[in-house]
Design a protein around this motif. Structure first.
Motif, PDB file in Angstrom:
ATOM      1  N   ARG A 116       0.839  -1.189   0.000  1.00  0.00           N
ATOM      2  CA  ARG A 116       0.000   0.000   0.000  1.00  0.00           C
ATOM      3  C   ARG A 116       0.882   1.250   0.000  1.00  0.00           C
ATOM      4  N   SER A 371     -14.675   1.646   6.079  1.00  0.00           N
ATOM      5  CA  SER A 371     -14.712   2.172   7.441  1.00  0.00           C
ATOM      6  C   SER A 371     -13.293   2.313   7.967  1.00  0.00           C
ATOM      7  N   LYS A 372     -13.158   2.452   9.278  1.00  0.00           N
ATOM      8  CA  LYS A 372     -11.844   2.606   9.883  1.00  0.00           C
ATOM      9  C   LYS A 372     -10.962   1.394   9.573  1.00  0.00           C
ATOM     10  N   GLY A 373      -9.663   1.641   9.425  1.00  0.00           N
ATOM     11  CA  GLY A 373      -8.750   0.531   9.201  1.00  0.00           C
ATOM     12  C   GLY A 373      -7.914   0.727   7.963  1.00  0.00           C
ATOM     13  N   PHE A 376      -9.081   1.297   3.942  1.00  0.00           N
ATOM     14  CA  PHE A 376      -9.859   2.433   3.438  1.00  0.00           C
ATOM     15  C   PHE A 376      -9.481   2.718   1.984  1.00  0.00           C
ATOM     16  N   CYS A 377     -10.508   3.003   1.177  1.00  0.00           N
ATOM     17  CA  CYS A 377     -10.330   3.150  -0.276  1.00  0.00           C
ATOM     18  C   CYS A 377      -9.147   4.042  -0.655  1.00  0.00           C
TER      19      CYS A 377
ATOM     20  N   SER B  13      -4.601   8.202   2.693  1.00  0.00           N
ATOM     21  CA  SER B  13      -5.919   8.283   2.053  1.00  0.00           C
ATOM     22  C   SER B  13      -6.264   9.693   1.602  1.00  0.00           C
ATOM     23  N   GLN B  51     -12.243  11.367  11.300  1.00  0.00           N
ATOM     24  CA  GLN B  51     -12.526  10.566  10.103  1.00  0.00           C
ATOM     25  C   GLN B  51     -11.305   9.813   9.578  1.00  0.00           C
ATOM     26  N   CYS B  52     -10.122  10.116  10.071  1.00  0.00           N
ATOM     27  CA  CYS B  52      -8.938   9.397   9.591  1.00  0.00           C
ATOM     28  C   CYS B  52      -9.148   7.894   9.766  1.00  0.00           C
ATOM     29  N   PRO B  53      -9.055   7.132   8.685  1.00  0.00           N
ATOM     30  CA  PRO B  53      -9.398   5.708   8.777  1.00  0.00           C
ATOM     31  C   PRO B  53      -8.471   4.905   9.685  1.00  0.00           C
ATOM     32  N   THR B  54      -7.245   5.358   9.857  1.00  0.00           N
ATOM     33  CA  THR B  54      -6.334   4.557  10.671  1.00  0.00           C
ATOM     34  C   THR B  54      -6.037   5.207  12.022  1.00  0.00           C
ATOM     35  N   ARG B  55      -6.800   6.236  12.371  1.00  0.00           N
ATOM     36  CA  ARG B  55      -6.613   6.971  13.624  1.00  0.00           C
ATOM     37  C   ARG B  55      -5.162   7.421  13.781  1.00  0.00           C
TER      38      ARG B  55
END
Ligand code: SF4
Lengths: 429, 61
Positions: A116, A371-373, A376-377, B13, B51-55
């Protein structure tokens, strides 16, 4: 005009609801959302059997996650709920398919993080900002052609074929430097890959062979392109990808090929369906259309609401790696969970008046891009900007666009898609 | 208010950059950079962190 009644039917019999049955997914959205509402309220981890697909063994079944909070809890614990057993199919992926479709989406850390990172270096918002000018040119050209088609055809167009399909296909092919001659093949193969086995899109009755052939053709194209760019670099994403490295490691040709498939498929069909069903939603909510068309400062929130409303990707799968408990549900290792983004995106615990399409909704913490993680796209930024440009251009250039319906829905549980959406350009005589 | 980013967690992201472009930038290394660690636009920064997907973003007061 109203194409489909936006008011949910009062009664849904949960006994008739089978989320594995792709025919269930062509029912009107109001009915589907009424069913998802009841599942969320009454059976938040409802169990379903896996569908029969010829040539692919079906497994033990899955739990349908419909509450926003549970979906977020699962998505944000990738070590407990992994993707590596398959994220885009209910069944465990057969080894042959994994080669082509086993890219980032179905990978776990540490491999996922590394790849990624290599990829996201080529996909930064700033990098994409440079392609925005070409996005504008492409959108203008597609809309001019739609106008010409209408003029030759008594004002009639198909929103999918004439607007929604060509825009993302041309954007992604341009970015990657796919030659003009190869583009029809890319569109046809990405249709097959995301058909969910819809018989209209797969000619014979053998989806496994069709998926394999489509994957092989796409991989061959990408390997060819990657080879060309290594020898002869250009200013495109393909060149950046073949040269990108992290800790001295580059992507292998096979990794590039499967990433390309992901990008073409994910970047194409999802944006296409957001455009077509965004236009459908705007035709069902004419005041929202008028409000957004009149006010470009709503482009950001309007697009977020389209993505929440449409949820172009219906679900992703996770598989438990250990025993545990989530949202009051005890699970054992190996249990499968389908994260229903479309259901979470209308969870009344999170969204006020969730069945209302509101182009000014803010904040809008939808999970339409995941969602979180860590999954994410990756293309969220591209999709957002592409959609913002597209909707604004449609308001400006096709103000007379009128959806005449009815929409022809794709029979797929995985992609919320339209095959056709008849419309008129009333200004055309 | 102060905001910091964990660049190991960030997956690039760009969600934060969309919400607060003056504060966050995903640069050519594919990871977020904090441009103002004491930002003025607190509301957008809070939303970005949420909103940050990975905190990966932490806000402290
Ligand atoms: S939102 Fe989070 S993951 Fe995305 S770029 Fe910003 S810090 Fe990184």
């Amino acid at each position: 005009m109203s194409v489909e009644a936006p008011i949910p039917p009062a009664e849904v019999d949960l006994a008739t609801v089978d989320l594995s049955d792709r025919e269930w997914w062509v029912r009107p959205p109001a009915e589907r959302h009424a069913a998802l509402d009841r599942l969320r309220a009454e059976r938040p981890f409802a169990f379903f059997a896996e569908p029969e697909i010829p040539g692919i063994p079906s497994g033990p079944g899955y739990h349908a996650v419909t509450r926003y909070a549970d979906l977020e809890a699962i998505s944000s614990q990738p070590a407990v709920f992994c993707s590596g057993k398959g994220a885009v199919s209910m069944q465990d992926v057969p080894a042959e398919l994994h080669e082509f479709y086993g890219s980032l989406i179905s990978m776990d850390d540490p491999r996922h993080a590394k790849i990624r990172r290599i990829v996201s270096k080529t996909f930064t918002p700033r990098m994409l900002e440079r392609t925005l000018d070409s996005v504008r040119t492409i959108v203008d050209d597609v809309l001019a052609r739609a106008r010409a088609t209408a003029e030759a055809n008594d004002g009639v167009i198909d929103v999918v074929a004439d607007i929604a399909a060509p825009i993302p296909l041309r954007v992604i092919c341009d970015m990657m430097g796919v030659p003009e001659a190869d583009r029809p093949g890319v569109l046809a193969n990405s249709n097959i890959i995301l058909s969910g086995g819809d018989p209209e899109l797969i000619e014979n009755d053998d989806p496994l062979t069709a998926f394999l052939t489509a994957g092989m053709e796409m991989a061959a194209l990408m390997e060819r392109l990657a080879g060309e760019r290594l020898a002869d670099p250009r200013d495109d994403l393909t060149t950046a990808l073949v040269r990108s490295e992290v800790d001295g490691e580059r992507l292998s040709h096979q990794e590039i090929a499967s990433f390309f498939i992901l990008l073409l498929v994910a970047g194409n069909e999802t944006t296409r369906n957001a455009i077509s069903q965004g236009l459908l939603a705007l035709s069902e909510w004419p005041q929202e259309r008028a409000r957004w068309a009149a006010d470009p400062s709503l482009d950001r929130t309007g697009v977020e609401e389209v993505v929440r409303w449409v949820s172009p990707v219906t679900w992703m799968r996770r598989t438990a790696t250990q025993d545990g408990e989530v949202g009051g549900h005890r699970f054992t290792a190996g249990e499968k969970f389908l994260l229903f983004y479309n259901a979470a995106n209308r969870d009344p615990e999170v969204f006020a008046d969730p069945q209302r399409f509101d182009v000014g909704r803010d904040p809008n913490p939808h999970v339409g891009f995941g969602s979180k993680g860590p999954h994410f796209c990756l293309g969220a930024h591209l999709a957002r900007r592409e959609l913002q440009v597209t909707f604004r251009a449609i308001f400006d250039q096709l103000p007379d666009l009128e959806v005449t319906g009815p929409p022809h829905r794709l029979a797929s549980s995985f992609v919320n898609g339209l095959k056709r959406l008849p419309a008129r350009l009333g200004g055309t005589r | 208010m102060r905001v910091t980013a964990d660049r190991e967690l960030c997956v690039g992201s760009g969600a934060c950059e969309m919400l607060a472009p003056d504060v966050f930038e995903v640069s050519d290394d594919g990871v977020v950079h904090v441009l103002q660690d004491r930002p003025d636009d607190e509301e957008s920064v809070r939303q970005a962190a949420q909103q940050c997907p990975t905190r990966a973003l932490t806000v402290t007061d």
